[in-house]
Write a protein that holds these residues in place. Structure first.
Motif, short mmCIF file in Angstrom:
data_model
loop_
_atom_site.label_atom_id
_atom_site.label_comp_id
_atom_site.label_asym_id
_atom_site.label_seq_id
_atom_site.Cartn_x
_atom_site.Cartn_y
_atom_site.Cartn_z
N GLY A 115 23.99 -13.92 38.83
CA GLY A 115 23.92 -15.38 38.98
C GLY A 115 22.66 -15.86 39.67
O GLY A 115 22.56 -17.05 39.98
N TRP A 116 21.71 -14.95 39.91
CA TRP A 116 20.44 -15.36 40.53
C TRP A 116 19.48 -15.76 39.40
O TRP A 116 18.71 -14.92 38.90
CB TRP A 116 19.86 -14.22 41.34
N TRP A 117 19.50 -17.02 39.02
CA TRP A 117 18.73 -17.47 37.87
C TRP A 117 17.24 -17.25 38.05
O TRP A 117 16.50 -17.03 37.10
CB TRP A 117 19.00 -18.95 37.60
N TRP A 118 16.77 -17.35 39.31
CA TRP A 118 15.34 -17.26 39.59
C TRP A 118 14.79 -15.84 39.47
O TRP A 118 13.59 -15.62 39.32
CB TRP A 118 15.05 -17.77 41.01
N ALA A 119 15.70 -14.84 39.59
CA ALA A 119 15.24 -13.44 39.59
C ALA A 119 14.51 -13.08 38.30
O ALA A 119 13.54 -12.32 38.30
CB ALA A 119 16.43 -12.51 39.81
N ASP A 120 14.98 -13.64 37.17
CA ASP A 120 14.39 -13.31 35.87
C ASP A 120 12.94 -13.77 35.80
O ASP A 120 12.03 -13.00 35.44
CB ASP A 120 15.21 -13.97 34.77
N ALA A 121 12.69 -15.03 36.20
CA ALA A 121 11.33 -15.56 36.14
C ALA A 121 10.42 -14.87 37.15
O ALA A 121 9.24 -14.62 36.87
CB ALA A 121 11.36 -17.08 36.39
N VAL A 122 10.96 -14.57 38.34
CA VAL A 122 10.16 -13.87 39.35
C VAL A 122 9.75 -12.48 38.85
O VAL A 122 8.58 -12.07 38.97
CB VAL A 122 10.93 -13.77 40.69
N ALA A 123 10.71 -11.75 38.28
CA ALA A 123 10.41 -10.42 37.74
C ALA A 123 9.36 -10.51 36.64
O ALA A 123 8.41 -9.71 36.58
CB ALA A 123 11.67 -9.77 37.21
N ALA A 124 9.50 -11.52 35.76
CA ALA A 124 8.53 -11.70 34.68
C ALA A 124 7.14 -12.00 35.24
O ALA A 124 6.12 -11.49 34.75
CB ALA A 124 8.98 -12.83 33.76
N GLY A 125 7.10 -12.83 36.30
CA GLY A 125 5.81 -13.16 36.91
C GLY A 125 5.14 -11.93 37.51
O GLY A 125 3.92 -11.76 37.39
N VAL A 126 5.94 -11.08 38.15
CA VAL A 126 5.39 -9.85 38.75
C VAL A 126 4.79 -8.95 37.67
O VAL A 126 3.69 -8.41 37.82
CB VAL A 126 6.48 -9.10 39.54
#
Length: 320
Positions: free
Chosen positions: A195-206
């Motif tokens: 349910g951590w929606w932000w984790a996906d975009a953060v991982a992609a950014g990394v």
């Protein structure tokens, strides 16, 4: 026009080159399977999308090595008097630009999704009559994408050192680091599941930053080689010692007062231009120069040509 002498690898280097090619073909086969698996399990995950793009871009160094290894074996001719040794570097340059541009684009794309607070979802698929959460399939695809490449990278590194091949070295280092890309994407998928929606975009950014960083690093290296920068070691951290060894060898000769050496790198070979001041009234100077050039080439198998120019005295360099 005078052309460079054709170059044939020593037998042991030919065996190393053949091993490097086999490992690269195996790497390409693995990347093809991983790209296919990732494509069919992308879902709505930005991290999966970036990991898939990273695997696609990983094909470039491998293809550049195979193409360069083939083209660079062509004989020098009047149109290309120095041969085709820089074909690998040119292919390497093109691949580096692609990495830098696409990595930068993917970073801003991921940052935009984070700013918009997009909430990615992962659904289920029917598999053998059962409903399976797609996230499990994503994780399996990522494990397949990141694990074998680490082994390929470890196997290629000693071959790259033996051949002094910078493209193969860069490819091996990228392979060794692929597990980090897969790991970051896997954390993004787990984050969505929790349910951590932000984790996906953060991982992609990394992952995107890592791609862009690789592109910038390899672009600087390729440009340096094309601009005849002083030869560096495979990791570009140190200058090679060959110019100094050539100078010391020449100045140890009893008929040489001093020597200045300039070495440039073409592919995995070196070409040396040397100015030397012979002692006054040295007999048989031409014969000595010819024999010395042949002896110097034995210092290192990568030293392909040595041009010795006798001068009365060194010209001081012009002030910058």
């Amino acid at each position: 026009m005078r052309t460079a002498a054709p170059f044939d690898l020593p037998p042991e280097k030919k065996r190393a080159l053949a091993r490097g090619k086999r490992l690269t073909w195996w790497t390409l086969a693995h990347h093809a399977s991983a790209i296919t698996l990732l494509y069919f399990t992308l879902g709505n995950s930005q991290a999966m999308k970036v990991a898939w793009m990273e695997d696609l871009l990983s094909l470039i160094p491998a293809i550049a090595f195979l193409v360069g290894a083939r083209v660079s074996q062509r004989r020098p001719n009047p149109e290309y008097p120095y041969g085709y040794l820089r074909a690998t570097t040119v292919a390497y340059l093109v691949g580096s630009v692609a990495l830098l541009v696409l990595g930068t684009f993917l970073f801003f794309d991921s940052a935009l999704k984070l700013v918009k607070a997009e909430h990615p979802t992962i659904g289920s698929v029917e598999l053998f009559g059962h409903s399976v959460w797609l996230g499990w399939l994503m994780m399996l695809a990522l494990l397949w994408s990141g694990t074998p490449t680490v082994l390929f990278g470890r196997w290629k590194l000693p071959v790259a050192h033996e051949l002094h091949d910078k493209v193969l070295y860069a490819e091996a280092v990228m392979n060794k680091a692929d597990w980090m890309t897969a790991g970051a994407a896997l954390l993004g998928v787990v984050g969505i599941g929790l349910g951590w929606w932000w984790a996906d975009a953060v991982a992609a950014g990394v992952i995107a930053i890592d791609i862009a960083h690789d592109g910038k690093k390899h672009l600087c290296a390729a440009l340096g080689d094309l601009m005849d920068r002083a030869p560096r070691t495979l990791d570009y951290k140190h200058h090679v010692e060959l110019p100094e060894r050539i100078r010391q060898t020449l100045e140890s000769l009893d008929w040489v007062e001093g020597a200045r050496v300039r070495v440039r790198e073409d592919g995995h070979l070196f070409f040396a231009d040397v100015e030397l001041v012979p002692r006054r009234d040295t007999p048989d100077l031409v014969k000595r120069l010819t024999r010395t050039a042949q002896d110097l080439r034995r210092l290192d198998w990568r030293l392909h040509e040595v041009l010795l120019v006798p001068v009365e005295r060194f010209t001081p360099p012009r002030p910058a």
